[in-house]
Enzyme design. Structure first.
Site, PDB file in Angstrom:
ATOM      1  N   GLY A 148       0.819  -1.211   0.000  1.00  0.00           N
ATOM      2  CA  GLY A 148       0.000   0.000   0.000  1.00  0.00           C
ATOM      3  C   GLY A 148       0.845   1.248   0.000  1.00  0.00           C
ATOM      4  O   GLY A 148       2.079   1.175   0.017  1.00  0.00           O
ATOM      5  N   GLN A 174       3.529   7.322   3.535  1.00  0.00           N
ATOM      6  CA  GLN A 174       3.332   8.763   3.691  1.00  0.00           C
ATOM      7  C   GLN A 174       4.276   9.541   2.793  1.00  0.00           C
ATOM      8  O   GLN A 174       5.465   9.231   2.743  1.00  0.00           O
ATOM      9  CB  GLN A 174       3.664   9.183   5.133  1.00  0.00           C
ATOM     10  CG  GLN A 174       2.679   8.740   6.171  1.00  0.00           C
ATOM     11  CD  GLN A 174       3.307   8.860   7.558  1.00  0.00           C
ATOM     12  OE1 GLN A 174       3.843   7.885   8.069  1.00  0.00           O
ATOM     13  NE2 GLN A 174       3.242  10.035   8.161  1.00  0.00           N
ATOM     14  N   HIS A 180      -1.196   4.065  16.567  1.00  0.00           N
ATOM     15  CA  HIS A 180       0.125   4.292  15.974  1.00  0.00           C
ATOM     16  C   HIS A 180      -0.041   5.534  15.091  1.00  0.00           C
ATOM     17  O   HIS A 180      -0.341   5.433  13.906  1.00  0.00           O
ATOM     18  CB  HIS A 180       0.574   3.075  15.149  1.00  0.00           C
ATOM     19  CG  HIS A 180       1.802   3.356  14.322  1.00  0.00           C
ATOM     20  ND1 HIS A 180       2.997   3.725  14.870  1.00  0.00           N
ATOM     21  CD2 HIS A 180       2.006   3.331  12.974  1.00  0.00           C
ATOM     22  CE1 HIS A 180       3.886   3.911  13.900  1.00  0.00           C
ATOM     23  NE2 HIS A 180       3.303   3.685  12.739  1.00  0.00           N
ATOM     24  N   ASP A 207       7.150   2.618  18.016  1.00  0.00           N
ATOM     25  CA  ASP A 207       7.180   3.833  18.853  1.00  0.00           C
ATOM     26  C   ASP A 207       7.793   3.495  20.222  1.00  0.00           C
ATOM     27  O   ASP A 207       8.546   4.285  20.790  1.00  0.00           O
ATOM     28  CB  ASP A 207       5.751   4.359  19.025  1.00  0.00           C
ATOM     29  CG  ASP A 207       5.023   4.366  17.693  1.00  0.00           C
ATOM     30  OD1 ASP A 207       5.070   5.367  16.990  1.00  0.00           O
ATOM     31  OD2 ASP A 207       4.456   3.316  17.341  1.00  0.00           O
TER      32      ASP A 207
HETATM   33  P1  NAD Z   1       6.473   1.246  -0.603  1.00  0.00           P
HETATM   34  O1  NAD Z   1       5.744   2.120  -1.548  1.00  0.00           O
HETATM   35  O2  NAD Z   1       7.968   1.229  -0.629  1.00  0.00           O
HETATM   36  O3  NAD Z   1       5.995  -0.274  -0.774  1.00  0.00           O
HETATM   37  C1  NAD Z   1       4.670  -0.626  -0.881  1.00  0.00           C
HETATM   38  C2  NAD Z   1       4.602  -1.808  -1.826  1.00  0.00           C
HETATM   39  O4  NAD Z   1       3.250  -2.287  -1.855  1.00  0.00           O
HETATM   40  C3  NAD Z   1       4.985  -1.473  -3.266  1.00  0.00           C
HETATM   41  O5  NAD Z   1       6.066  -2.298  -3.660  1.00  0.00           O
HETATM   42  C4  NAD Z   1       3.723  -1.750  -4.063  1.00  0.00           C
HETATM   43  O6  NAD Z   1       3.972  -2.273  -5.357  1.00  0.00           O
HETATM   44  C5  NAD Z   1       3.032  -2.780  -3.159  1.00  0.00           C
HETATM   45  N1  NAD Z   1       1.605  -2.921  -3.399  1.00  0.00           N
HETATM   46  C6  NAD Z   1       0.665  -1.953  -3.528  1.00  0.00           C
HETATM   47  N2  NAD Z   1      -0.544  -2.508  -3.733  1.00  0.00           N
HETATM   48  C7  NAD Z   1      -0.370  -3.852  -3.715  1.00  0.00           C
HETATM   49  C8  NAD Z   1      -1.236  -4.963  -3.881  1.00  0.00           C
HETATM   50  N3  NAD Z   1      -2.552  -4.813  -4.107  1.00  0.00           N
HETATM   51  N4  NAD Z   1      -0.707  -6.199  -3.817  1.00  0.00           N
HETATM   52  C9  NAD Z   1       0.623  -6.381  -3.600  1.00  0.00           C
HETATM   53  N5  NAD Z   1       1.497  -5.357  -3.449  1.00  0.00           N
HETATM   54  C10 NAD Z   1       0.999  -4.111  -3.515  1.00  0.00           C
HETATM   55  O7  NAD Z   1       5.933   1.619   0.866  1.00  0.00           O
HETATM   56  P2  NAD Z   1       6.683   1.312   2.240  1.00  0.00           P
HETATM   57  O8  NAD Z   1       7.569   2.447   2.569  1.00  0.00           O
HETATM   58  O9  NAD Z   1       7.214  -0.075   2.197  1.00  0.00           O
HETATM   59  O10 NAD Z   1       5.453   1.396   3.257  1.00  0.00           O
HETATM   60  C11 NAD Z   1       4.445   0.394   3.257  1.00  0.00           C
HETATM   61  C12 NAD Z   1       3.411   0.710   4.305  1.00  0.00           C
HETATM   62  O11 NAD Z   1       3.983   0.555   5.621  1.00  0.00           O
HETATM   63  C13 NAD Z   1       2.887   2.158   4.261  1.00  0.00           C
HETATM   64  O12 NAD Z   1       1.508   2.186   4.502  1.00  0.00           O
HETATM   65  C14 NAD Z   1       3.653   2.835   5.383  1.00  0.00           C
HETATM   66  O13 NAD Z   1       2.996   3.989   5.858  1.00  0.00           O
HETATM   67  C15 NAD Z   1       3.680   1.714   6.389  1.00  0.00           C
HETATM   68  N6  NAD Z   1       4.662   1.834   7.474  1.00  0.00           N
HETATM   69  C16 NAD Z   1       4.273   1.402   8.690  1.00  0.00           C
HETATM   70  C17 NAD Z   1       5.116   1.477   9.770  1.00  0.00           C
HETATM   71  C18 NAD Z   1       4.650   0.975  11.109  1.00  0.00           C
HETATM   72  O14 NAD Z   1       5.194   1.303  12.167  1.00  0.00           O
HETATM   73  N7  NAD Z   1       3.637   0.157  11.125  1.00  0.00           N
HETATM   74  C19 NAD Z   1       6.406   2.013   9.606  1.00  0.00           C
HETATM   75  C20 NAD Z   1       6.794   2.435   8.335  1.00  0.00           C
HETATM   76  C21 NAD Z   1       5.902   2.350   7.271  1.00  0.00           C
END
Ligand code: NAD
Length: 302
Positions: free
Chosen positions: A80, A83, A176, A149
């Site tokens: 997904g 930010q 979060h 966090d």
């Molecule tokens: P990113 O854009 O680098 O990676 C997301 C990946 O998801 C991409 O490779 C994209 O192709 C894939 N994707 C999108 N739709 C898809 C689908 N339907 N099926 C399969 N793959 C799909 O993003 P990221 O930096 O890796 O961040 C991912 C998520 O994690 C974000 O929502 C971010 O906010 C969250 N995040 C959470 C925390 C936490 O503490 N929980 C920390 C950092 C980031």
């Protein structure tokens, strides 16, 4: 032994998780990678398998498909949008809830009966909708919650006080996101209240620093990855090694009918027990606000 994990979403977060698994004595035996970007996945698989000679883990990494969910113990979802600079986690809600609907349907069509760990933001909302879309037991749907966090908090305290992160009993709880908070009234080190180590101004400053960490990292390098990758590895290992350890994951709370982060016992069944820290009046109000924030976000999904 089959300890297969399916990772859905191989971007910054997903690949930091995969790489940290590779670097640890994890019980994961097989890691199946799924992403819309199939070209990238095949490159990531080659790159990770080339770690083998030097890796503590002998985990097999492969290009996955949803059929891998049939016999997987854990599905990790970090797919997904993330930010952009200036965006809050809540700004991702409509984009990511649609992505999740399609993903969870495919996972469940393959009779998945293990544990789902969610990392995608807005985290508590995504954890809740995973529970609803999957119909799994609430013990089997875990969000990373405020584990990152809490790790950030313990790092900052450890640096300031000079005591290991392992000996610091302090947590970040709630959403979060921007309404998360630290229940300082019961934070302690060696059974001594944290107030013996810090004054009010220092506590306020540390809480701000923890809350703003993600924004600072995103401003400087575009995304956060290593910290959350290690948290996901910690949760994975806690499940597969039946550890009964306490982590501030996000899980379902029956009383409030929502998922939020707080100290939770994790073992082979997923959530063994959600624990509640005794809160003073002011902290109770903060938790109520945090829960309300998550509920309103869920109700706003288009
Ligand atoms: P990113 O854009 O680098 O990676 C997301 C990946 O998801 C991409 O490779 C994209 O192709 C894939 N994707 C999108 N739709 C898809 C689908 N339907 N099926 C399969 N793959 C799909 O993003 P990221 O930096 O890796 O961040 C991912 C998520 O994690 C974000 O929502 C971010 O906010 C969250 N995040 C959470 C925390 C936490 O503490 N929980 C920390 C950092 C980031």
């Amino acid at each position: 032994m089959n300890n297969k994990v399916v990772l859905i979403g191989c971007g910054n977060v997903g690949m930091a998780y995969a790489y940290s698994l590779m670097n640890q004595r994890t019980p994961v035996t097989e890691l199946a990678l799924i992403d819309l970007n199939t070209e990238r996945v095949s490159g990531e698989v080659l790159d990770l398998n080339h770690c083998n000679q030097f890796a503590d883990s002998k985990m097999k990494v492969k290009v996955g498909s949803y059929e891998d969910c049939k016999d997987a113990k854990i599905v990790v979802i970090s797919a997904g949008a993330n930010q952009n600079v200036g965006e809050t986690r809540m700004d991702l809600i409509n984009k990511n809830s649609q992505v999740f609907k399609s993903i969870i349907d495919k996972v469940m069509e393959n009779n998945f009966n293990g544990i789902i760990i969610v990392a995608t933001n807005p985290l508590d909302v995504m954890t809740y909708i995973t529970l609803k879309y999957s119909n799994l037991s609430p013990t089997k749907v875990i969000g990373t919650g405020t584990t990152l966090d809490t790790a950030r908090l313990r790092y900052i305290l450890s640096e300031k006080i000079g005591i290991s992160t392992n000996n610091i009993e302090a947590y970040v709880i709630g959403e979060h996101g921007d309404s998360e908070f630290i229940p300082w009234s019961n934070a302690s080190i060696a059974l001594k209240n944290i107030k013996d180590f810090l004054n009010e101004a220092e506590m306020t400053q540390i809480e701000e620093e923890v809350r703003n960490s993600a924004y600072e990292i995103i401003n400087k390098k575009g995304a956060t990855a290593y910290g959350i990758g290690m948290c996901l590895t910690g949760i994975t290992n806690a499940i597969l090694e039946d550890k009964n350890i306490i982590l501030t994951v996000s899980s379902y709370d029956e009383e409030n009918e929502v998922c939020f982060g707080g100290p939770t016992v994790i073992n082979k069944d997923g959530v063994k027990e959600k624990l509640f820290i005794p809160l003073n009046e002011e902290e109770t109000k903060k938790l109520i606000v945090s829960i309300k924030t998550i509920k309103e976000a869920i109700n706003s999904i288009e």
